[in-house]
Design an enzyme around this catalytic site. Sequence first.
Site, mmCIF file in Angstrom:
data_model
loop_
_atom_site.group_PDB
_atom_site.id
_atom_site.type_symbol
_atom_site.label_atom_id
_atom_site.label_comp_id
_atom_site.label_asym_id
_atom_site.label_seq_id
_atom_site.Cartn_x
_atom_site.Cartn_y
_atom_site.Cartn_z
ATOM 1 N N PRO A 9 -2.000 0.031 -55.905
ATOM 2 C CG PRO A 9 -3.288 0.786 -57.684
ATOM 3 C CD PRO A 9 -2.955 1.091 -56.253
ATOM 4 C CG ASN A 10 -0.412 -2.779 -60.731
ATOM 5 O OD1 ASN A 10 -0.802 -3.927 -60.853
ATOM 6 N ND2 ASN A 10 -1.056 -1.754 -61.254
ATOM 7 N NE ARG B 223 4.181 -1.490 -61.686
ATOM 8 C CZ ARG B 223 3.646 -0.426 -61.136
ATOM 9 N NH1 ARG B 223 3.819 -0.197 -59.849
ATOM 10 N NH2 ARG B 223 2.950 0.400 -61.856
ATOM 11 C CE1 TYR C 297 6.952 2.967 -60.700
ATOM 12 C CE2 TYR C 297 6.557 1.185 -62.269
ATOM 13 C CZ TYR C 297 6.243 2.436 -61.763
ATOM 14 O OH TYR C 297 5.218 3.160 -62.318
ATOM 15 C CG ASN D 127 3.494 4.898 -54.335
ATOM 16 O OD1 ASN D 127 2.694 5.369 -55.137
ATOM 17 N ND2 ASN D 127 4.661 4.387 -54.696
ATOM 18 C CB ALA E 5 -2.542 3.471 -61.299
ATOM 19 C CG HIS F 64 -1.728 9.427 -62.064
ATOM 20 N ND1 HIS F 64 -0.862 10.407 -61.609
ATOM 21 C CD2 HIS F 64 -1.007 8.261 -62.055
ATOM 22 C CE1 HIS F 64 0.329 9.855 -61.376
ATOM 23 N NE2 HIS F 64 0.254 8.556 -61.637
ATOM 24 C CG ASP G 276 -13.493 13.501 -51.802
ATOM 25 O OD1 ASP G 276 -12.794 14.515 -52.019
ATOM 26 O OD2 ASP G 276 -14.550 13.254 -52.417
ATOM 27 C CD GLU H 291 1.038 12.503 -54.236
ATOM 28 O OE1 GLU H 291 0.577 13.597 -53.842
ATOM 29 O OE2 GLU H 291 1.063 12.171 -55.430
ATOM 30 C CG HIS I 225 4.429 9.226 -56.696
ATOM 31 N ND1 HIS I 225 3.388 8.367 -56.921
ATOM 32 C CD2 HIS I 225 3.881 10.401 -56.297
ATOM 33 C CE1 HIS I 225 2.251 9.000 -56.689
ATOM 34 N NE2 HIS I 225 2.524 10.235 -56.291
ATOM 35 C CG LEU I 226 8.829 3.488 -55.538
ATOM 36 C CD1 LEU I 226 8.222 2.168 -55.968
ATOM 37 C CD2 LEU I 226 10.020 3.250 -54.623
ATOM 38 C CB SER I 227 8.922 6.664 -61.192
ATOM 39 O OG SER I 227 7.517 6.863 -61.172
ATOM 40 N NE ARG J 4 6.902 6.707 -65.271
ATOM 41 C CZ ARG J 4 6.276 5.677 -64.695
ATOM 42 N NH1 ARG J 4 6.075 5.671 -63.385
ATOM 43 N NH2 ARG J 4 5.861 4.664 -65.420
HETATM 44 C C1 DQA Z 1 4.079 5.317 -58.913
HETATM 45 C C2 DQA Z 1 3.859 6.202 -60.146
HETATM 46 C C3 DQA Z 1 2.468 5.990 -60.718
HETATM 47 O O1 DQA Z 1 2.282 6.811 -61.865
HETATM 48 C C4 DQA Z 1 2.301 4.539 -61.159
HETATM 49 O O2 DQA Z 1 0.987 4.314 -61.625
HETATM 50 C C5 DQA Z 1 2.674 3.577 -60.097
HETATM 51 C C6 DQA Z 1 3.808 3.863 -59.219
HETATM 52 C C7 DQA Z 1 5.525 5.429 -58.376
HETATM 53 O O3 DQA Z 1 5.739 4.997 -57.250
HETATM 54 O O4 DQA Z 1 6.405 5.897 -59.081
HETATM 55 O O5 DQA Z 1 2.112 2.503 -60.017
HETATM 56 O O6 DQA Z 1 3.215 5.751 -57.880
#
Ligand code: DQA
Length: 180
Positions: free
Chosen positions: A24-25, A32, A37, A88, A91, A94, A101, A112, A114-116, A121
């Site tokens: 998502p997002n 964003r 990001y 990725n 959100a 978490h 599952d 897995e 994550h950009l950040s 954080r």
């Molecule tokens: C994220 C980190 C997540 O905590 C956050 O909710 C995201 C992006 C990242 O790519 O850093 O939407 O997965």
Amino acid sequence: MRDHPTFPVCEHKDMLRIRVLHGPNLNLLGTREQSIYGTLSLDALDSSITKLANELAVKVDLRQSNSESELVTWIQEARTGYDGIIINPAAYTHTSVAIRDAIASVGLPTVEVHLSNIHQREEFRHRSYIAGVAIGQISGLGPTGYLLALRGLHDHLTASRRQKKTAAPATSRRTVKGTR
Ligand code: DQA
């Protein structure tokens, strides 16, 4: 609606197939929270993943969804026709027992991304429900993280294919000799 491109067009049957899922997002990448990001759009990120996939002769299928259930369905579907997953979960990392599952159920090697750096954080981002069922996690390297994940998963899958090939003749020899 966003297309789900599958590359490269020219494929052969032994090609590794990897599904890349953005949660998502991530469709808003580039606009964003740029200080976290960056400024690269999702389309530009997908193009760089596709370019590397072509170099590695890997077929990639790239998808983004804001919906947990759609991500679960795409993970389940990957069980037929794919060798591994890069995700990725954004959100949902978490919160989502359902995505964890699904990954455990299909049993496909999953990386897995994550950009950040989620560990640097807010505390609620430190916990990943996905890490325990992934072969690895890459966090904090920006778009490069996806490229490293692709290389890493490619090497992992190639090595396990090679292992299976060398293990197979020994099994059939044992069977022929009737020692099983
Ligand atoms: C994220 C980190 C997540 O905590 C956050 O909710 C995201 C992006 C990242 O790519 O850093 O939407 O997965």
